[in-house]
Design an enzyme around this catalytic site. Structure first.
Site, PDB file in Angstrom:
ATOM      1  CE1 TYR A   1      46.857  45.015  37.959  1.00  0.00           C
ATOM      2  CE2 TYR A   1      45.580  45.509  35.748  1.00  0.00           C
ATOM      3  CZ  TYR A   1      45.718  44.574  36.952  1.00  0.00           C
ATOM      4  OH  TYR A   1      44.850  43.413  37.087  1.00  0.00           O
TER       5      TYR A   1
ATOM      6  CE  LYS B   1      37.967  42.415  50.159  1.00  0.00           C
ATOM      7  NZ  LYS B   1      36.938  41.478  50.605  1.00  0.00           N
TER       8      LYS B   1
ATOM      9  CG  ASP C   1      34.698  40.179  48.520  1.00  0.00           C
ATOM     10  OD1 ASP C   1      34.128  41.108  48.431  1.00  0.00           O
ATOM     11  OD2 ASP C   1      34.946  39.563  49.852  1.00  0.00           O
TER      12      ASP C   1
ATOM     13  CG  ASP D   1      42.740  43.233  34.185  1.00  0.00           C
ATOM     14  OD1 ASP D   1      42.206  42.589  32.894  1.00  0.00           O
ATOM     15  OD2 ASP D   1      44.065  42.850  34.603  1.00  0.00           O
TER      16      ASP D   1
ATOM     17  CG  ASP E   1      38.974  39.331  30.949  1.00  0.00           C
ATOM     18  OD1 ASP E   1      38.748  40.054  30.196  1.00  0.00           O
ATOM     19  OD2 ASP E   1      39.894  38.553  30.545  1.00  0.00           O
TER      20      ASP E   1
END
Ligand code: NAD
Length: 367
Positions: free
Chosen positions: A146, A195, A227, A251, A255
């Protein structure tokens, strides 16, 4: 002891929910012999209305002077409020981004906790919920994808977009230390999510996290690919204590984790820098649709104040007392409208209460 709390009441339901959190803090002060003083800081729409910008330099200075900042929420109805006709850098949210940057708040903490009393709101099957879950997502907040360089351009006649994901070892080390420190205050397990089978940034992440882990012998460290983590959160959420991860993975996972609790309106959050300072706020927004009606749920803000006691002031006993008071009030079947599913509304044993009454009930149980 005396603690100086910067308070950003903000917009919409912000002032209503912050009032209840202060009520609870004052009761904590009375019972445990502390005093909290509050310094109101203007940010968001109220600041735009008062001085034309969402955050002034004086407001930043006020925040820096405080021991910690407690915030309600900022912003208005994004379709109808005149604040959203302003250029992006003058809108309410620009104030929050500027404040986070000015205070170097690189660590975002979001708990996902399932209250036994709100089990019916959890979308997971009963056998998956088991004895419930209680995890903390520690997300890096100021680096990674980001914040990397980005551009969209034509390359050989084809429109091409580039985003860059960069982490240096210092950024990883400081968030990892924060994650392990938090784990020491909890069940002493860290799941570091990356990852590493694909990304260089993840391989460096893993290496640095392992180095940091050597200083925390009591904490069990495991690595998990992102994942797999997304699957495990809905398959066996009880396995997690602290999830430590980079900005974008955090992020998305935070959620997901908050949704599996079924009650996002109950969830607190904290953003920390490398001192004891933190900004504490509910996960939800300013809920302009219910502002001024006295029905907003203040629990997420009250639990954010409990996080402030625990992480900025090291007042663990006091934080426990607030969390226990919330549990008791829910156990006694008091509910604000947002956590009152229809089937419960018909039960006589369940009592619907407004914002101020919920605050009174919780404050009353602090002991
Ligand atoms: P929202 O979280 O404000 O509201 C979504 C829904 O949840 C609404 O129906 C609202 O009534 C309900 N809700 C939220 N908090 C509640 C509470 N404590 N008690 C009862 N019900 C509650 O999200 P939105 O409508 O998308 O955003 C409204 C404004 O808030 C926007 O301007 C947005 O930018 C801002 N916002 C601010 C923050 C922040 O201050 N950190 C975070 C998210 C959104």
């Amino acid at each position: 002891m005396d603690y100086k709390v910067g308070v950003i009441s903000g917009d919409g339901i912000g002032p209503e929910i912050v009032r209840e959190a202060k009520k609870v803090l004052d009761k904590v002060g009375e019972v445990f012999g502390h005093s909290f003083s509050y310094d109101e800081i203007l940010m968001g729409g109220v600041s735009i209305d008062a001085v034309g910008v969402p955050l002034t330099d004086e407001a930043i200075a006020q925040a820096k002077e405080a021991d910690a900042v407690l915030m309600g929420s900022i912003g208005g109805n994004t379709s109808t409020s005149p604040w959203y006709k302003l250029p992006a850098n003058l809108r309410p949210e620009a104030g929050l981004l500027k404040l986070r940057k000015s205070l170097n708040l690189f660590a975002n903490l979001r708990p996902a906790y399932l209250y036994g009393e709100l089990r019916a709101a959890c979308p997971l099957r009963d056998d998956i919920i088991g004895d419930g879950f209680d995890m903390m997502i520690m997300r890096e907040l100021t680096g990674g994808l980001y914040f990397g360089d980005r551009r969209t351009e034509e390359q050989d006649g084809v429109m091409t977009a580039v985003d860059t994901l960069t982490y240096n070892e210092n950024e990883i080390r400081r968030i990892a230390k924060r994650g392990f420190d938090i784990a020491m205050k909890r069940r002493k397990k860290v799941t570091s999510v990356d990852k590493a089978n694909v990304l260089d940034s993840s391989r460096l992440w893993r290496k640095v996290v392992e180095e940091v882990a050597k200083d925390y012998k009591e904490v069990t460290l495991e690595h998990m690919l992102v994942d797999n983590c997304a699957m495990q959160l809905v398959k066996d959420p009880g396995q997690f204590d602290v999830i430590l991860t980079e900005n974008m993975f955090g992020d998305i996972l935070s959620d997901e984790a908050s949704m599996v609790t079924g009650s996002i309106g109950m969830l607190s959050s904290a953003s920390l820098n490398d001192t004891k300072f933190g900004l504490y706020e509910p996960s939800g927004g300013s809920a302009p649709d219910i502002a001024g009606k006295g029905i907003a749920n203040p629990i997420a803000t009250i639990l954010s104040a409990a996080m402030m006691l625990r992480y900025s002031f090291d007042l663990d006993r006091e934080a426990d007392a607030v969390e226990e008071a919330v549990r008791q009030v829910l156990k006694e079947q008091y509910r604000t409208v947002d956590i009152m599913p229809q089937e419960e509304a018909e039960k006589e044993s369940v009592t619907q209460v407004g914002t101020a009454q919920m605050g009174d009930l919780i404050a009353d149980k602090i002991r």
